[in-house]
Design an enzyme around this catalytic site. Structure first.
Site, PDB file in Angstrom:
ATOM      1  N   ASP A 145     -22.973-124.050 -30.202  1.00 31.21           N
ATOM      2  CA  ASP A 145     -23.613-125.380 -30.678  1.00 31.21           C
ATOM      3  C   ASP A 145     -23.048-126.270 -31.460  1.00 31.21           C
ATOM      4  OD1 ASP A 145     -23.577-123.824 -33.155  1.00 31.21           O
ATOM      5  OD2 ASP A 145     -25.694-123.840 -33.616  1.00 31.21           O
ATOM      6  N   SER A 146     -21.748-125.931 -31.960  1.00 31.23           N
ATOM      7  CA  SER A 146     -20.726-126.991 -32.241  1.00 31.23           C
ATOM      8  C   SER A 146     -20.588-128.084 -31.565  1.00 31.23           C
ATOM      9  CB  SER A 146     -19.441-126.258 -32.429  1.00 31.23           C
ATOM     10  OG  SER A 146     -18.924-125.544 -31.369  1.00 31.23           O
TER      11      SER A 146
ATOM     12  N   ASP B 236     -24.734-120.160 -27.430  1.00 34.34           N
ATOM     13  CA  ASP B 236     -25.445-120.060 -28.843  1.00 34.34           C
ATOM     14  C   ASP B 236     -27.077-120.446 -28.554  1.00 34.34           C
ATOM     15  OD1 ASP B 236     -23.956-119.395 -30.936  1.00 34.34           O
ATOM     16  OD2 ASP B 236     -23.159-121.294 -31.335  1.00 34.34           O
TER      17      ASP B 236
ATOM     18  N   LYS C 188     -25.700-115.782 -28.945  1.00 30.95           N
ATOM     19  CA  LYS C 188     -25.170-115.646 -30.152  1.00 30.95           C
ATOM     20  C   LYS C 188     -26.276-116.220 -31.072  1.00 30.95           C
ATOM     21  CE  LYS C 188     -21.590-118.038 -32.113  1.00 30.95           C
ATOM     22  NZ  LYS C 188     -22.224-118.929 -33.188  1.00 30.95           N
TER      23      LYS C 188
ATOM     24  N   GLU D  26     -17.196-115.998 -40.015  1.00 30.34           N
ATOM     25  CA  GLU D  26     -16.521-117.396 -40.031  1.00 30.34           C
ATOM     26  C   GLU D  26     -16.355-117.622 -41.537  1.00 30.34           C
ATOM     27  OE1 GLU D  26     -18.811-120.391 -37.905  1.00 30.34           O
ATOM     28  OE2 GLU D  26     -17.570-121.776 -38.968  1.00 30.34           O
TER      29      GLU D  26
HETATM   30  O1  KIV Z   1     -20.827-122.961 -32.359  1.00 38.03           O
HETATM   31  C1  KIV Z   1     -19.628-122.924 -32.535  1.00 38.03           C
HETATM   32  O2  KIV Z   1     -18.596-123.177 -31.975  1.00 38.03           O
HETATM   33  C2  KIV Z   1     -19.432-121.342 -33.360  1.00 38.03           C
HETATM   34  C3  KIV Z   1     -17.855-120.910 -33.664  1.00 38.03           C
HETATM   35  C4  KIV Z   1     -17.440-121.798 -34.622  1.00 38.03           C
HETATM   36  C5  KIV Z   1     -17.948-119.593 -33.878  1.00 38.03           C
HETATM   37  O3  KIV Z   1     -20.288-120.730 -33.570  1.00 38.03           O
END
Ligand code: KIV
Length: 274
Positions: A46-47, A93, A122, A191
């Site tokens: 979700d980044s 995510d 995730k 993290e």
């Molecule tokens: O959303 C994401 O990119 C993440 C990573 C930083 C593990 O959760």
């Protein structure tokens, strides 16, 4: 050892002590590059809200965005993988609060990401999620947990800070890690966690740990595409290693093209139709 195609490959890598490389990916053309690389596994994180949509946090990510980006990535990995080989494993995510509703809504959120082509999902945090994790695992959905700095809780945590530094926070994270493993997660992201705590968790839980800012003793590492490839010059935390000056190299290529257009060096005769 071959890249990761299913959750059994995660545990095999842990048992054999083979480290796991994960990169985030959000679009078709980048997924073609990942497919042609040696990277073990892909996270559609979700980044994406920050790296691709320019948001200031991951809170604005929506199910619709995650579904769209997951579909693009899955398509790119499939098209980019050599005939006869399997594309790498994809984790998608679940966005902020999409798994904190009622059971039906939580399941629908997970279903949407899985139907977009993810092999696993995730979600962030342990407390309050354990019953849902057990239910999803029992329903055939592989779940990756995420502890330490959980960016969706940035407003609760008060910033993007290293977690687990006090004795109480250390013990709580170790308990959460054990609870995620007991609930049936196949892996968890750690993290921004002190390296010693990440090592302790990795030794004490049977499931795979994937670090980002968590030292070198986790079972694998994950980096964000833009950070790894130097595409974001505004953001360089201590834990990021830039493997390429992506921003500079793209900028050079664009300026080269611009100069060629102005100097009438592009297109050449060979690049023109007779
Ligand atoms: O959303 C994401 O990119 C993440 C990573 C930083 C593990 O959760």
């Amino acid at each position: 050892m071959a890249r990761i195609h299913n959750i059994l490959d995660f545990s095999s890598k842990k048992s054999s002590g083979t480290k796991i490389s994960i990169v985030t990916c959000y679009d078709y053309s980048s997924a073609l590059i990942v497919a042609a690389s040696d990277i073990d596994c892909v996270l559609v994180g979700d980044s994406v809200a920050m790296t691709m949509h320019g948001a200031s946090s991951t809170i604005s990510a929506t199910i619709e965005q995650m579904v769209m980006h997951t579909e693009w990535v899955v398509r790119g990995l499939k098209d980019g993988t050599k005939a006869g080989e399997k594309p790498p494993f994809v984790i998608g995510d679940l966005p902020f609060l999409s798994y904190r509703k009622d059971l039906t809504a939580n399941i629908e959120a997970a279903l949407a990401i899985m139907q977009a082509g993810a092999n696993a999902i995730k979600l962030e945090g342990a407390k309050g999620n354990l019953a849902l994790i057990e239910h999803l695992v029992d329903s055939g959905v592989p779940i990756m947990g995420h502890l330490g700095l959980t960016p969706q809780s940035v407003n609760q945590i008060g910033g993007y800070k290293v977690q687990g530094k006090t004795t109480a926070a250390h013990d709580a994270m170790l308990d959460d890690a054990k609870a995620l493993a007991a609930a049936g997660c196949f892996a968890m992201v750690l993290e921004c966690v002190p390296a010693a705590l990440a090592k302790e968790i990795s030794e004490q839980v049977q499931i795979v740990t994937i670090g980002i800012g968590a030292g070198n003793d986790t079972d694998g590492q994950v980096l964000v595409w833009q950070d790894l490839l130097g595409l974001n010059t505004q953001f360089k935390p201590k834990f990021v290693r830039r493997y390429f000056d992506g921003f500079g190299e793209f900028q050079k290529a664009l300026n080269h093209y611009h100069a060629d257009v102005l100097g009438q060096n592009f297109p050449s005769d060979a690049e023109s139709f007779k």
